[in-house]
Design an enzyme around this catalytic site. Structure first.
Site, short mmCIF file in Angstrom:
data_model
loop_
_atom_site.label_atom_id
_atom_site.label_comp_id
_atom_site.label_asym_id
_atom_site.label_seq_id
_atom_site.Cartn_x
_atom_site.Cartn_y
_atom_site.Cartn_z
N GLU A 176 0.72 -1.10 -0.06
CA GLU A 176 0.13 -0.06 0.09
C GLU A 176 1.08 1.15 -0.04
OE1 GLU A 176 -2.14 -2.92 2.83
OE2 GLU A 176 -0.24 -2.61 2.00
N GLY A 218 12.08 -37.76 -0.45
CA GLY A 218 11.47 -39.10 -1.26
C GLY A 218 10.43 -39.50 -0.62
#
Length: 378
Positions: A52, A309
């Site tokens: 902003e 994995g």
């Protein structure tokens, strides 16, 4: 420029800084006056101005009487920077259009209340599904004290992530691999187990050209590379232990192993230049994934990508620690009882208990098919 066009521009700004703002949310903001964009911006890396403030600064005096579109509710408290609500009020903004409410209990709803109390019109919920998706990692981080976790893998049509010999190059095609690098570019950390390091010797880096990036993004070293290794045993010649990658790599080891040979291994890793952090282990002597995520949260990691994995993914799913899934299915068949599947662990006894995805997206990416969605929480 209509309402949705303005918010989508703000969304593009927020997307452009994903993976670069932690522990703050990536936010985009656009100032529109008489249908013309006069200011725009995104959250700076810690601890620069919020979106902003950038947009208002660019708009200057043209912000008075204009509309502000912002992907996340403006903050109303001082955390490293002054409240954005103060800047909005001081700039003379007439109307604020908000995509998502802030999940931070210090802000949630209060920012909007403060703006309305100052006589500013506030509209909420514009493009909320898209803005909610962007802010989801921050919401998880701020409410649960852990990173948002995305699990990613590629597998063959018969559900294999490698052949019976361990060969996995390549299951997915070039377009899918490029998509994965874009995903890596939006997260704060990439996590794998020691088995993946031994089998695949990955770099865990983002490898995209400027043209391949979805938006112009602020430079950064890349996501934190995280390896789980209960004893700290990694191959000497691993790419992650070489000087160019060791900095920015963190190896998490078991807290009960700081003696003798194990302690020597840990010191060897530190000598390579990686960070070594000890975490709690479970009853089986494996790293406690909840403790792992807590450590990453302490480092300011909001979004972690687990790339394998099978054991790590299985443990994460068993512990209900996965929030989002992205899976590539390749039109290939490997076969073989010994060929590994993507998710190990204990698994479930009844199909009725299977984890469900919501907001599912199925999309062809090159020759492969992407299935993506968030986990339904019971």
């Amino acid at each position: 420029m209509n309402e949705r066009e303005a918010m989508r521009l703000a969304i593009a700004w927020a997307r452009s800084v994903e993976g670069r703002t932690a522990p703050r949310p990536p936010v985009g903001a656009v100032v529109v006056r008489d249908g013309v964009v006069v200011g725009q911006g995104a959250t700076s890396p810690p601890y620069g101005p919020h979106a902003e403030v950038h947009a208002l600064h660019e708009a200057g005096s043209l912000a008075e009487g204009a509309d502000l579109y912002v992907t996340l509710e403006p903050c109303c408290v001082t955390i490293h920077t002054p409240p954005c609500t103060n800047a909005i009020i001081a700039a003379g903004i007439k109307r604020v259009v908000v995509g998502s409410l802030d999940a931070n209990p210090l802000v949630s709803g209060r920012g909007i209340d403060q703006l309305r109390a100052a006589g500013i019109e506030v509209t909420t919920g514009i493009c909320a599904q898209e803005t909610d998706e962007i802010v989801r990692p921050f919401a998880t981080f701020i409410t649960k004290g852990r990173p948002y976790v995305t699990a990613k893998w590629a597998m063959t049509l018969d559900g294999k992530i490698a052949t019976r010999t361990g060969d996995a190059y390549w299951i997915s095609g070039p377009a899918a691999r490029q998509w994965v690098h874009r995903l890596r570019d939006r997260v704060d950390a990439i996590l794998v187990g020691a088995g993946t390091v031994r089998a695949d010797d990955p770099q865990l880096t983002v490898r995209l050209t400027a043209e391949q990036r979805e938006c112009a993004r602020a430079d950064r070293q890349g996501p934190l590379r995280v390896v789980l290794s209960s004893r700290g045993e990694l191959p000497v010649h691993s790419k992650l232990l070489q000087p160019d990658l060791a900095t920015g790599t963190c190896v998490l080891v078991g807290a009960d192993g700081e003696q003798g040979q194990v302690s020597t291994l840990h010191q060897w890793l530190r000598d390579c230049g990686v960070e070594v952090v000890t975490v709690a282990t479970d009853a089986q002597g494996q790293l406690d994934l909840a403790a792992v995520l807590a450590v990453l949260a302490q480092k300011g990691v909001m979004h972690v990508l687990i790339e394998g994995g099978s054991s790590v993914l299985g443990s994460a799913f068993d512990r209900r620690l996965i929030d989002h899934v992205a899976v590539f299915i390749a039109p290939k068949i490997s076969g073989g009882h010994a060929a590994p599947s993507p998710v190990g662990g204990m698994g479930l006894a009844a199909m009725a208990d299977a984890l469900q995805l919501q907001q599912v997206r199925v999309e062809p990416i090159g020759e492969d098919v992407l299935v993506e969605g968030t986990i339904v929480r019971g």
